[in-house]
Design a protein around this motif. Sequence first.
Motif, short mmCIF file in Angstrom:
data_model
loop_
_atom_site.label_atom_id
_atom_site.label_comp_id
_atom_site.label_asym_id
_atom_site.label_seq_id
_atom_site.Cartn_x
_atom_site.Cartn_y
_atom_site.Cartn_z
N GLU A 179 0.82 -1.21 0.00
CA GLU A 179 0.00 0.00 0.00
C GLU A 179 0.86 1.26 0.00
O GLU A 179 0.55 2.25 -0.70
CB GLU A 179 -0.92 0.00 1.22
N ARG A 180 1.94 1.25 0.76
CA ARG A 180 2.82 2.41 0.80
C ARG A 180 3.47 2.64 -0.56
O ARG A 180 3.59 3.79 -1.03
CB ARG A 180 3.89 2.21 1.87
N ALA A 181 3.87 1.52 -1.24
CA ALA A 181 4.43 1.68 -2.58
C ALA A 181 3.39 2.25 -3.53
O ALA A 181 3.67 3.15 -4.35
CB ALA A 181 4.95 0.33 -3.09
N GLY A 182 2.12 1.74 -3.40
CA GLY A 182 1.06 2.28 -4.25
C GLY A 182 0.80 3.75 -3.98
O GLY A 182 0.60 4.55 -4.90
N LEU A 183 0.79 4.11 -2.66
CA LEU A 183 0.59 5.51 -2.31
C LEU A 183 1.72 6.38 -2.83
O LEU A 183 1.50 7.51 -3.31
CB LEU A 183 0.47 5.65 -0.79
N ALA A 184 2.96 5.87 -2.75
CA ALA A 184 4.10 6.63 -3.26
C ALA A 184 3.97 6.83 -4.77
O ALA A 184 4.21 7.94 -5.30
CB ALA A 184 5.40 5.92 -2.93
N SER A 185 3.54 5.74 -5.46
CA SER A 185 3.35 5.86 -6.91
C SER A 185 2.24 6.84 -7.23
O SER A 185 2.37 7.70 -8.12
CB SER A 185 3.03 4.49 -7.50
N ALA A 186 1.12 6.74 -6.47
CA ALA A 186 0.02 7.68 -6.68
C ALA A 186 0.46 9.11 -6.39
O ALA A 186 0.06 10.06 -7.07
CB ALA A 186 -1.17 7.30 -5.81
N LEU A 187 1.29 9.28 -5.35
CA LEU A 187 1.78 10.61 -5.02
C LEU A 187 2.64 11.16 -6.14
O LEU A 187 2.53 12.35 -6.52
CB LEU A 187 2.58 10.55 -3.70
#
Length: 324
Positions: free
Chosen positions: A229-237
């Motif tokens: 989830e953190r990787a996804g959030l970083a990518s979304a960011l």
Amino acid sequence: MAKGISEQDVHNAADDIVGLGERPTVERIRAHLGTGSPNTVTRWLETWWQTIGLRLRQRAIEATVPGVPERVANLSQRLWQAAMQDAGELARGQLDAAQRGLEDRERLLKDDRATMAREIESSQKREHEAQSAAAAAVAAGELLSAQVAQLSTQIQDLLRQRDGAYARAERLEQELQSTRRSLVEVNAAHEEERRALQTHVRAVEDRAHAEVDLQRQTVRTAEQEWGRERAGLASALRQSEQQTNAAADREQQALRRLEGAVTRANGLEAQLTSLKETTSSFAEALRQGQSSPPGLTDAGKPRRAVKKTRRSTPRTPGVGSGEA
């Protein structure tokens, strides 16, 4: 402590010891039986001494019966001789003591008679006092007799108390044995409970270890999901930042277009002002031309054409600015 002997056992052991030509004692009886409490043996030995006369008479009667075995007759004879010897020794001891007491009394009485004679001879008053002393002595003797009777009663009470103490001691011994057995049972029950508790504790520990392992696995799974989830959030960011940058670029482009539009609007406004001034000049010229000669009127036509051309020329930038 040894237990289980009866009165008859002690009596038979005493008879056997007497048959061997020995005096029955507590130690010899216990050695002969191989067991027995000293208190119990002492109590039953006293009853044996109390019934020895009856037993000896019974043995004598049995000895006179025809057909009695010789060993039985010899044993009865030795028993009777031992009893008679003990009784004779006891009687001689009592007789010697009584004789010594009588001799002492005789000496005392002689001394008293001599003293009384001297006192009678010296004075009747002393005789009266001696009579009073004799009366006091009689009273003291009666008092001593009463005390002796009281002491005898106390001795009987003490004997009964001793017998009761023997009985209580045996009862306490039985209770002690019962308590020891109960203690052994309780210890066994406690040991069984301890083993069951250890088994339960081991089972609880095993379940706890399994739950801990499960929780650890759950935590690891949650950490992995959080990493994803953190990787996804970083990518979304990052995508959001790129979109924000693109929007900023578009905004800058729009601002630049707006500035160009404002510049063109200002230019158009200046042209409109110039057109207004030109229109005013043409209007003034027209008014002047209507009052001039006819030849000038024809000359004025080209001016009108030029004027129309000037009016149509500014409309073209206005259309272009609208497109911009």
